[in-house]
Scaffold this motif. Structure first.
Motif, PDB file in Angstrom:
ATOM      1  N   UNK A   1      -6.435  11.000  -0.025  1.00  0.00           N
ATOM      2  CA  UNK A   1      -6.981   9.993   0.741  1.00  0.00           C
ATOM      3  C   UNK A   1      -5.820   8.763   1.032  1.00  0.00           C
ATOM      4  N   UNK A   2      -5.232   8.467  -0.545  1.00  0.00           N
ATOM      5  CA  UNK A   2      -4.169   7.389  -0.500  1.00  0.00           C
ATOM      6  C   UNK A   2      -2.933   7.619   0.247  1.00  0.00           C
TER       7      UNK A   2
ATOM      8  N   UNK B   1       0.388   6.789   5.063  1.00  0.00           N
ATOM      9  CA  UNK B   1       1.088   7.384   5.928  1.00  0.00           C
ATOM     10  C   UNK B   1       0.519   7.208   7.259  1.00  0.00           C
ATOM     11  N   UNK B   2      -0.788   7.338   7.409  1.00  0.00           N
ATOM     12  CA  UNK B   2      -1.466   7.369   8.844  1.00  0.00           C
ATOM     13  C   UNK B   2      -2.313   6.073   9.207  1.00  0.00           C
ATOM     14  N   UNK B   3      -2.224   5.277   8.087  1.00  0.00           N
ATOM     15  CA  UNK B   3      -2.726   3.854   8.184  1.00  0.00           C
ATOM     16  C   UNK B   3      -4.395   4.168   8.671  1.00  0.00           C
ATOM     17  N   UNK B   4      -4.809   5.193   7.850  1.00  0.00           N
ATOM     18  CA  UNK B   4      -6.246   5.474   7.820  1.00  0.00           C
ATOM     19  C   UNK B   4      -6.777   5.150   6.665  1.00  0.00           C
ATOM     20  N   UNK B   5      -7.574   3.881   6.393  1.00  0.00           N
ATOM     21  CA  UNK B   5      -8.144   3.681   5.083  1.00  0.00           C
ATOM     22  C   UNK B   5      -9.498   4.047   5.100  1.00  0.00           C
ATOM     23  N   UNK B   6     -10.274   4.253   6.024  1.00  0.00           N
ATOM     24  CA  UNK B   6     -11.838   4.595   5.781  1.00  0.00           C
ATOM     25  C   UNK B   6     -11.974   5.771   5.110  1.00  0.00           C
TER      26      UNK B   6
ATOM     27  N   UNK C   1       0.786  -1.131   0.139  1.00  0.00           N
ATOM     28  CA  UNK C   1      -0.035   0.152  -0.031  1.00  0.00           C
ATOM     29  C   UNK C   1       0.965   1.351   0.042  1.00  0.00           C
ATOM     30  N   UNK C   2       1.820   1.246   0.795  1.00  0.00           N
ATOM     31  CA  UNK C   2       2.754   2.379   0.758  1.00  0.00           C
ATOM     32  C   UNK C   2       3.475   2.712  -0.352  1.00  0.00           C
ATOM     33  N   UNK C   3       4.039   1.634  -1.084  1.00  0.00           N
ATOM     34  CA  UNK C   3       4.670   1.823  -2.497  1.00  0.00           C
ATOM     35  C   UNK C   3       3.760   2.262  -3.343  1.00  0.00           C
ATOM     36  N   UNK C   4       2.649   1.730  -3.495  1.00  0.00           N
ATOM     37  CA  UNK C   4       1.451   2.043  -4.529  1.00  0.00           C
ATOM     38  C   UNK C   4       1.115   3.332  -4.249  1.00  0.00           C
ATOM     39  N   UNK C   5       1.020   3.953  -2.856  1.00  0.00           N
ATOM     40  CA  UNK C   5       0.520   5.226  -2.628  1.00  0.00           C
ATOM     41  C   UNK C   5       1.556   6.292  -2.923  1.00  0.00           C
TER      42      UNK C   5
END
Length: 153
Positions: free
Chosen positions: A102-103, A108-113, A53-57
């Protein structure tokens, strides 16, 4: 790979068997009758998912920093979100900006909602715009009537 599913009772009664399944599949879907379902996963698998997720973001954010990259991102949107064809260029730009922000927060914040909410809201907007009758109903000006103050919820 398909995620195996087990009832919560198996987790409590046959934990060793569930953990064996987990070691083979990296993730097990645990269904519950009296609550929200769970996913049981290994810490290593979760770290790998976080890194993905981090790399894709970071790629999405980095691409959006240049005009060429932003054009590439916008060209990819219809393949990722087929419903964007109902959005105007301005709306597509706003969606792209919202999605990138949001991505970044998800990574960065582990906030997926927030990312989930952005996609749901823009898909709902596209759904409205795809229906001419509904679009007309929702964009018609309201009568010039004052119904007073609205109480705070």
């Amino acid at each position: 790979m398909c995620t195996p599913t087990v009832p919560f009772s198996d987790l409590s009664k046959n934990a060793t068997r569930v953990l064996d399944t987990l070691s083979r599949s990296h993730r097990v879907h645990v269904t519950r009758r009296d609550g929200e379902d769970l996913y049981l996963t290994t810490a290593r698998h979760e770290r790998h998912r976080d890194e993905t997720v981090d790399v894709a973001a970071r790629f999405l954010v980095a691409l959006s920093q240049s005009a060429e990259g932003e054009l590439m991102v916008r060209r990819a949107f219809p393949d990722v979100f087929p419903w964007v064809r109902h959005l105007s260029d301005a709306e597509l730009g706003e969606f792209a900006s919202d999605l990138i922000s949001a991505t970044r927060d998800a990574a960065e914040l582990d906030v997926h909602a927030a990312l989930h909410r952005i996609i749901i809201e823009w898909r709902a907007t596209a759904r409205i715009l795809a229906d001419p009758e509904l679009t007309e109903k929702l964009t018609t000006a309201l009568p010039d009537e004052d119904h007073g103050c609205v109480a705070e919820p």
